[in-house]
Design a protein around this motif. Structure first.
Motif, mmCIF file in Angstrom:
data_model
loop_
_atom_site.group_PDB
_atom_site.id
_atom_site.type_symbol
_atom_site.label_atom_id
_atom_site.label_comp_id
_atom_site.label_asym_id
_atom_site.label_seq_id
_atom_site.Cartn_x
_atom_site.Cartn_y
_atom_site.Cartn_z
ATOM 1 N N PHE A 61 2.490 5.444 5.623
ATOM 2 C CA PHE A 61 1.542 5.155 6.628
ATOM 3 C C PHE A 61 2.223 3.881 7.374
ATOM 4 O O PHE A 61 3.177 3.312 7.026
ATOM 5 N N VAL A 118 -8.557 5.578 3.723
ATOM 6 C CA VAL A 118 -7.985 6.404 4.779
ATOM 7 C C VAL A 118 -9.089 7.558 5.026
ATOM 8 O O VAL A 118 -9.929 8.122 4.313
ATOM 9 N N GLY A 141 2.477 2.516 -3.118
ATOM 10 C CA GLY A 141 1.390 3.164 -4.309
ATOM 11 C C GLY A 141 0.921 4.382 -3.838
ATOM 12 O O GLY A 141 -0.066 4.961 -4.449
ATOM 13 N N ASN A 142 1.480 4.754 -2.580
ATOM 14 C CA ASN A 142 1.063 6.290 -2.210
ATOM 15 C C ASN A 142 2.246 7.084 -1.989
ATOM 16 O O ASN A 142 2.966 6.852 -1.242
ATOM 17 N N TYR A 191 -4.312 11.010 11.731
ATOM 18 C CA TYR A 191 -5.528 10.554 11.064
ATOM 19 C C TYR A 191 -5.195 8.974 10.758
ATOM 20 O O TYR A 191 -3.993 8.794 10.817
ATOM 21 N N PHE A 206 0.818 -1.113 0.097
ATOM 22 C CA PHE A 206 0.002 -0.001 0.149
ATOM 23 C C PHE A 206 0.943 1.120 -0.119
ATOM 24 O O PHE A 206 0.634 2.129 -0.820
ATOM 25 N N THR A 210 1.888 10.210 -1.628
ATOM 26 C CA THR A 210 1.589 11.329 -0.521
ATOM 27 C C THR A 210 1.914 11.191 0.793
ATOM 28 O O THR A 210 2.749 12.130 1.307
ATOM 29 N N VAL A 211 1.571 10.111 1.207
ATOM 30 C CA VAL A 211 1.860 9.948 2.748
ATOM 31 C C VAL A 211 2.504 8.354 3.009
ATOM 32 O O VAL A 211 1.878 7.445 2.486
#
Ligand SMILES: *[C@@H]1O[C@H](CO)[C@@H](O)[C@H](O)[C@H]1NC(C)=O
Ligand SMILES: *[C@@H]1O[C@H](CO)[C@@H](O)[C@H](O)[C@H]1NC(C)=O
Ligand SMILES: *[C@@H]1O[C@H](CO)[C@@H](O)[C@H](O)[C@H]1NC(C)=O
Ligand SMILES: *[C@@H]1O[C@H](CO)[C@@H](O)[C@H](O)[C@H]1NC(C)=O
Length: 335
Positions: A176, A251, A170-171, A226, A167, A173-174
């Motif tokens: 996790f 998310v 593939g992200n 978050y 995951f 931006t942030v």
């Protein structure tokens, strides 16, 4: 200090055994019992910061103490069922689907003490325990299904790590981090397939920052925190090197109060539950009014000794001097 002492003594008084436990008769399926159950459920769900939100399956017992200047005291016993909404999900519990039997749903049993004043219920005390549904029930519903696996099982932990890596790759931006493993089932032994669910927390790093210095990335806390939740299946075919990873994450927006999930009180540290198959309600902090003491455990049964109910007494029972008991337990909402 004075306040603390006052509230402590209130709780002690409240948990004392009443001499005459004969208040109003409230049936388990009445709208009033339902209101009490929903208030209790809300309290339990907002204070249980692990695992999944619960839904009410059945009101087992209701007992009401005679009205005093402080209103009426209700003792309610509830059977709860695990839903599919992780506790971090902002989805209102009314919209959370119940966990199907095939997935070995966790069942909760809660004894709740509430005060009813001016038509409003307030939770005064809660004592809960929970356990996964029996293997027999799971296999009755689905003979080929697998049972819950320990949350610290090496295959489970590996599947979660692999799914989260996938995951995060593939992200952009942030980055996790893992917050909590919610549940896991492993199929095998031919094709080992781990089905896992877990909660992720946004870190203070982007993908690039995480690639450069992963160790310095920490989960965001406080107002900026978050979360998300993921469901993944990781399959290893016999003889194959690679694994097939299927991961889906949602998310959530930063928590706000009206979602029912408090923006504070979120555990900053991910929880590790060695050797457990689920997040036991008993191990969770249920707020200032909960108690793990004996008095809370006995809370309901002390006040409400098991006696025949209207239902089991049936029509034969015509003695007007006999105690009238509420029509309980109520109907099962699910299974
Ligand atoms: C009961 O709750 C309603 C709605 O929240 C509130 O307006 C009312 O003042 C409450 N009554 C008492 C007696 O607390
Ligand atoms: C990547 O993270 C952002 C920010 O938290 C989130 O909104 C988005 O849904 C994630 N992307 C994917 C593909 O899940
Ligand atoms: C994340 O927070 C840690 C601890 O506060 C800090 O050392 C690190 O530099 C931060 N990383 C980024 C990319 O801001
Ligand atoms: C899981 O936790 C239990 C209890 O702490 C421990 O006995 C067991 O060795 C752990 N399993 C793994 C794979 O770490």
């Amino acid at each position: 200090m004075k306040l603390l002492l006052l509230s402590l003594s209130l709780i002690c008084t409240a948990f004392a055994i009443p001499k005459k436990p004969t208040g109003r008769i409230v049936d388990c399926d009445s709208p009033e019992a339902n209101d009490a159950a929903l208030e209790a459920l809300h309290y339990i769900n907002t204070n249980h910061h692990h695992g999944y939100k619960f839904v009410v399956n059945q009101v087992e017992e209701v007992h009401v103490q005679p009205e005093t200047a402080n209103g009426e005291i209700f003792y309610v016993e509830l059977d709860l069922l695990e839903s599919k909404c992780p506790w971090v999900s902002p989805t209102p519990v009314e919209n959370c689907p119940v966990r199907p039997r095939e997935e070995q749903a966790v069942e909760g049993d809660c004894k709740v003490k509430l005060q009813k004043q001016g038509g409003n219920f307030t939770v005064l005390g809660v004592s809960c325990k929970s356990k996964p549904d029996s293997a027999e029930n799971v296999f009755l519903a689905c003979p080929t299904c697998s049972l819950l696996a320990p949350l610290n099982d090496t295959q489970v932990v590996h599947a979660v790590d692999a799914a989260l890596l996938n995951f995060n790759n593939g992200n952009n931006t942030v980055h996790f981090k893992l917050h909590e493993i919610g549940r896991a089932q492993i199929q095998g032994p031919a094709n080992i397939k781990a089905q896992v669910e877990f909660v992720i927390a946004a870190s203070n790093c982007s993908k690039e920052e995480a690639n450069a210095a992963l160790d310095s990335c920490v989960a965001l806390t406080g107002q900026g925190a978050y979360y998300g939740s993921c469901a993944a299946s990781v399959t290893k075919l016999p003889g194959a090197q690679d694994e097939e990873i299927d991961v889906q994450c949602t998310v959530y927006d930063p928590q706000v109060d009206q979602t029912g999930v408090p923006s504070s009180g979120v555990p900053a540290q991910p929880s590790v539950v060695h050797g457990h198959f689920h997040h036991n309600l008993r191990h969770s902090s249920l707020g200032p009014h909960s108690s793990e003491s004996n008095s809370a455990e006995k809370l309901l049964h002390l006040h409400h000794p098991k006696t025949p109910t209207k239902r089991s007494l049936g029509k034969k029972h015509a003695d007007p001097n006999a105690l009238v008991r509420p029509l309980c337990p109520g109907k099962k909402n699910f299974f």
